[in-house]
Structures are given as structure tokens and as C-alpha cells.
Design an enzyme around this catalytic site. Structure first.
Site, PDB file in Angstrom:
ATOM      1  N   ASN A 149      -6.031  59.924  17.612  1.00 21.83           N
ATOM      2  CA  ASN A 149      -5.281  60.572  18.698  1.00 21.83           C
ATOM      3  C   ASN A 149      -3.816  60.163  18.553  1.00 21.83           C
ATOM      4  O   ASN A 149      -3.452  59.034  18.864  1.00 21.83           O
ATOM      5  CB  ASN A 149      -5.855  60.116  20.052  1.00 21.83           C
ATOM      6  CG  ASN A 149      -5.071  60.703  21.221  1.00 21.83           C
ATOM      7  OD1 ASN A 149      -4.199  61.567  21.028  1.00 21.83           O
ATOM      8  ND2 ASN A 149      -5.374  60.245  22.416  1.00 21.83           N
TER       9      ASN A 149
ATOM     10  N   HIS B  55      -8.572  62.532  28.868  1.00 20.91           N
ATOM     11  CA  HIS B  55      -8.043  61.225  28.438  1.00 20.91           C
ATOM     12  C   HIS B  55      -7.442  60.525  29.660  1.00 20.91           C
ATOM     13  O   HIS B  55      -6.865  61.179  30.537  1.00 20.91           O
ATOM     14  CB  HIS B  55      -6.976  61.433  27.347  1.00 20.91           C
ATOM     15  CG  HIS B  55      -6.610  60.146  26.679  1.00 20.91           C
ATOM     16  ND1 HIS B  55      -5.758  59.231  27.265  1.00 20.91           N
ATOM     17  CD2 HIS B  55      -7.005  59.595  25.503  1.00 20.91           C
ATOM     18  CE1 HIS B  55      -5.637  58.182  26.455  1.00 20.91           C
ATOM     19  NE2 HIS B  55      -6.387  58.373  25.388  1.00 20.91           N
TER      20      HIS B  55
HETATM   21  P1  13P Z   1      -5.028  52.620  21.182  1.00 21.71           P
HETATM   22  O1  13P Z   1      -5.921  52.661  19.971  1.00 21.71           O
HETATM   23  O2  13P Z   1      -3.566  52.681  20.847  1.00 21.71           O
HETATM   24  O3  13P Z   1      -5.398  51.510  22.119  1.00 21.71           O
HETATM   25  O4  13P Z   1      -5.309  53.989  21.995  1.00 21.71           O
HETATM   26  C1  13P Z   1      -6.601  54.354  22.271  1.00 21.71           C
HETATM   27  C2  13P Z   1      -6.596  55.731  22.805  1.00 21.71           C
HETATM   28  O5  13P Z   1      -6.127  55.991  23.907  1.00 21.71           O
HETATM   29  C3  13P Z   1      -7.144  56.786  21.947  1.00 21.71           C
HETATM   30  O6  13P Z   1      -7.324  57.965  22.664  1.00 21.71           O
END
Ligand code: 13P
Length: 253
Positions: free
Chosen positions: A11, A98
Site C-alpha cells: 500500500n 483502511h
Molecule cells: P506500515 O507498514 O507503514 O505500518 O503501514 C501499514 C499499512 O497501513 C498498510 O495498509
């Protein structure tokens, strides 16, 4: 151990800053990816880069997801992007609900409507659930249960089986504090048991459940060993090298 083919989704959130950088990152990821590796690799760039990236990987070796989708198919909805538009570009998955979008006011009802819109266009919804804090009282199970129940309320068993649930505890996102493999295993079992209760055992088994929240090359193997079907990776997916190491960690030994 997971019985599903592992799924690793990067993401990219509001990154990188230019279309040229997005293309370069996708090419670098593809270069490192072994042909026929038994893993589904997906990148979720910002909307403006999607068309470029689906063209880069026409065979779907790297699949392209969107980070959001609107619930309606067409009409007077300035700024929105429909599931049909995404499908027409070759998008195959879409992240829905999300926590960063829920923090902007997205409700469980909107999440459910977006999931329905994605399914109408045969896009795989990757639905995020997760608690804000863990305080030792076990309240995180209640939070996740409410989110999963709201999601399941409008879905047949067949529709649900097509969905990916991403357990992303909010306190672990972008903080460098990942959930432990024990936490992850416990929540994984909790969600599967809930789905079995709401549907049946076969449906509960078929849904893929992945983990997100500070996944890094250093913790990926241990987290994957906790039975998750893959990862939703944020920060570490912006480097082809670290993303590739995470992909390697989910491959069978
Ligand atoms: P991080 O891996 O930067 O903690 O983010 C996780 C996330 O929100 C993926 O959608």
C-alpha cells in the site's frame, strides 16, 4: 500454517511523488520477483499512477490494486472513482476501509457499500479491520468483531469467500511497533471462528486473512509463521529491496 497461496500487497499510500518514480518502483519490484514464485504480489499506488502500472505488467505478474473505491457506479459525485473505472484499467483488488480513511469519517455502512460495488465489478475487496489501542482488557476483540459483523451483514457466503480481510491494528501502523506473532495468531483464529459462527466452517476457511502494521523484512517470517495468509505492507513497500525481502519471507522454504 496458512493453506492459501500467500498474498503480499504494497500500500503505497500518498507516495511516491511522481509518475516516473511510481513506474521505476514497480519495475524494480518486478525485476526482483522470481517468475512463477508461488505468491500473489500486488501494488496499490495512488489513482493517477494506476493506468501506467497495469500497462507495465499486462500478464498480471504484479497485480495492481486501488487504495479506495466509491460505492456508486456513475453520476454526480465529483472527485470519486468507480469500481467499473478501476476494472477497465486492469485493477484486480481494492483496499476498502483502511483506518486512515475511517479516520477521515468513513463508516462501516460506507465500507459495506464499497465492498458491494467492488464485488459487482469482480474486484477483490481487501477490507481493513483493527483496533485503535490494546489495553490488556481484551476490548480489541470487540472492536474487530463489530467491524467483521458489519461487513458480513450484507454478504452471502459466496461473496464473503471472495474477500480478503486485512487485520491492521491501528497502533501498529507506521509506528515501528508490530503486533507479536502470538497477537496475530490469536486475532486470526478469532476472526476465523467468528466467520464460522456467522456462516459455516468452509466459508470461514476460504476467506484470506492478512496482517498489516509495521511489517518489515526483519519480522515478516515470524509473522507469516503465525498462520496469516500474507501481508498488507505500508512503508516497507516503498523500497523494492525491502518489499522483495518480505515477499521472500512468505514463500515456502
Ligand atoms: P506500515 O507498514 O507503514 O505500518 O503501514 C501499514 C499499512 O497501513 C498498510 O495498509
Amino acid at each position: 500454517m496458512s493453506t492459501h497461496k500467500p498474498l503480499v500487497i504494497g500500500n503505497w499510500k500518498l507516495n511516491p511523488g511522481t509518475a516516473a518514480e511510481a513506474k521505476a518502483l514497480c519495475i524494480a519490484i518486478r525485476k526482483k520477483l522470481k517468475k512463477d514464485a508461488p505468491v500473489t504480489v500486488v501494488v496499490a499506488p495512488p489513482f493517477p499512477y494506476i493506468a501506467d502500472l497495469t500497462r507495465l505488467s499486462p500478464t498480471g505478474r504484479i497485480m495492481v490494486a486501488a487504495q479506495d473505491v466509491f460505492s456508486e457506479d456513475s453520476g454526480a459525485f465529483t472527485g470519486e472513482v468507480s469500481a467499473g473505472m478501476l476494472a477497465s484499467l486492469g485493477v484486480t483488488q481494492v483496499i476498502i476501509g483502511h483506518s486512515e480513511r475511517r479516520a477521515m469519517g468513513e463508516t462501516d455502512a460506507q465500507v459495506a457499500a464499497k465492498v458491494a460495488a467492488a464485488l459487482r465489478r469482480k474486484l477483490t475487496p481487501v477490507v481493513c479491520v483493527g483496533e485503535t489501542v490494546r489495553d490488556g482488557s481484551g476490548s480489541h476483540f470487540g472492536v474487530v468483531e463489530a467491524q467483521v459483523r458489519a461487513l458480513a451483514a450484507g454478504l452471502t457466503a459466496r461473496a464473503l469467500a471472495a474477500i480478503v480481510i486485512a487485520y491492521e491494528p491501528i497502533w501498529a501502523i507506521g509506528t515501528g511497533k508490530n503486533a507479536t506473532p502470538e497477537d496475530v495468531e490469536e486475532m486470526h483464529l478469532f476472526i476465523r471462528t467468528l466467520l464460522t459462527k456467522l456462516y459455516d466452517r468452509a466459508t470461514g476457511k476460504r476467506v484470506r486473512i492478512i496482517y498489516g502494521g509495521s511489517v518489515k523484512p526483519e519480522n515478516a517470517a515470524a509473522l507469516h509463521g503465525a498462520g496469516m495468509d500474507g501481508f498488507l505492507v505500508g512503508g516497507a513497500s516503498l523500497s523494492a529491496e525491502s518489499f522483495n525481502k518480505i515477499i521472500l519471507a512468505v514463500l515456502p522454504a
